[in-house]
Design a protein around this motif. Structure first.
Motif, PDB file in Angstrom:
ATOM      1  N   ILE A 153       0.708  -1.110   0.008  1.00 23.56           N
ATOM      2  CA  ILE A 153       0.152  -0.085   0.008  1.00 23.56           C
ATOM      3  C   ILE A 153       0.896   1.111   0.062  1.00 23.56           C
ATOM      4  O   ILE A 153       1.839   1.374   0.826  1.00 23.56           O
ATOM      5  N   CYS A 154       0.790   2.037  -0.874  1.00 25.06           N
ATOM      6  CA  CYS A 154       1.541   3.337  -1.187  1.00 25.06           C
ATOM      7  C   CYS A 154       0.853   4.571  -1.393  1.00 25.06           C
ATOM      8  O   CYS A 154      -0.283   4.715  -2.308  1.00 25.06           O
ATOM      9  N   VAL A 155       1.131   5.428  -0.603  1.00 21.64           N
ATOM     10  CA  VAL A 155       0.788   7.000  -0.708  1.00 21.64           C
ATOM     11  C   VAL A 155       2.128   7.515  -1.223  1.00 21.64           C
ATOM     12  O   VAL A 155       2.880   8.127  -0.155  1.00 21.64           O
ATOM     13  N   LEU A 163      -6.457   0.665   4.740  1.00 23.24           N
ATOM     14  CA  LEU A 163      -5.467   1.610   5.497  1.00 23.24           C
ATOM     15  C   LEU A 163      -5.555   1.175   7.073  1.00 23.24           C
ATOM     16  O   LEU A 163      -4.445   1.331   7.629  1.00 23.24           O
ATOM     17  N   SER A 164      -6.463   0.662   7.507  1.00 24.17           N
ATOM     18  CA  SER A 164      -6.461   0.148   8.938  1.00 24.17           C
ATOM     19  C   SER A 164      -5.650  -0.949   8.975  1.00 24.17           C
ATOM     20  O   SER A 164      -5.146  -1.308  10.187  1.00 24.17           O
ATOM     21  N   SER A 165      -5.446  -1.903   8.025  1.00 24.31           N
ATOM     22  CA  SER A 165      -4.400  -3.001   7.842  1.00 24.31           C
ATOM     23  C   SER A 165      -2.829  -2.646   7.930  1.00 24.31           C
ATOM     24  O   SER A 165      -2.236  -3.569   8.299  1.00 24.31           O
ATOM     25  N   ILE A 166      -2.751  -1.630   7.898  1.00 18.65           N
ATOM     26  CA  ILE A 166      -1.229  -1.059   7.956  1.00 18.65           C
ATOM     27  C   ILE A 166      -0.820  -1.260   9.348  1.00 18.65           C
ATOM     28  O   ILE A 166      -1.294  -0.517  10.331  1.00 18.65           O
ATOM     29  N   CYS A 221       4.755   4.172   2.383  1.00 22.59           N
ATOM     30  CA  CYS A 221       4.769   2.692   1.619  1.00 22.59           C
ATOM     31  C   CYS A 221       4.927   1.871   2.701  1.00 22.59           C
ATOM     32  O   CYS A 221       5.626   2.119   3.863  1.00 22.59           O
ATOM     33  N   THR A 222       4.202   0.689   2.427  1.00 24.82           N
ATOM     34  CA  THR A 222       4.126  -0.274   3.481  1.00 24.82           C
ATOM     35  C   THR A 222       5.518  -1.290   3.358  1.00 24.82           C
ATOM     36  O   THR A 222       5.530  -2.348   4.228  1.00 24.82           O
ATOM     37  N   CYS A 223       6.203  -0.953   2.418  1.00 22.85           N
ATOM     38  CA  CYS A 223       7.438  -2.087   2.478  1.00 22.85           C
ATOM     39  C   CYS A 223       8.504  -1.779   3.561  1.00 22.85           C
ATOM     40  O   CYS A 223       8.402  -0.742   4.114  1.00 22.85           O
TER      41      CYS A 223
END
Length: 136
Positions: free
Chosen positions: A79-81, A133-136, A86-88
């Motif tokens: 997931i990236c904004v 987004l809540s899974s981040i 980024c979630t990486c």
């Protein structure tokens, strides 16, 4: 943020804006972005070339985020904004913790794909975006 980092971000923004206005990427654009971002930009171009960027647009709000495929064999989706996070792993390690990079390859891929119109676009409910987004 250092003056050099601010100048690099401003230069990159000018290039993204130029690409977006023409929906095409020139050799000069590629050279400037490669100079600014190095190996991360090379990797980002591979992700874009392989169709690894999807933009999720929420309805009715119009908010959006990107899902960007990683390069590992697992083909994880991050997931990236692009302008923010980024979630990486690289984002948290190289950017947040160590401050060695301005952004990760997934952020660059999302920026390039959006500017060039080289991404797929999926409309989802705002609830679906919130759940992601809540899974981040």
């Amino acid at each position: 943020m250092t003056a050099a980092a601010s100048a690099s971000i401003a230069a990159a923004k000018a290039v993204w804006d130029d690409i977006a206005s023409t929906r095409s990427v020139s050799d000069d654009h590629l050279s400037i972005l490669h100079f600014l971002f190095g190996k991360n930009f090379e990797r980002a171009t591979r992700i874009v070339d392989q169709g690894g960027v999807r933009k999720l647009c929420g309805t009715p709000s119009g908010r959006s985020l990107f899902l960007v495929i990683g390069e590992s064999r697992r083909k994880e989706e991050y997931i990236c904004v692009p302008e923010n996070c980024c979630t990486c792993y690289s984002f948290f390690y190289d950017i947040v913790s160590r401050g060695e990079e301005l952004c990760c390859k997934h952020q660059l891929a999302a920026r390039l794909a959006e500017a060039a119109g080289a991404h797929s676009e999926v409309t989802v409910s705002d609830e679906r975006l919130a759940l992601l987004l809540s899974s981040i």
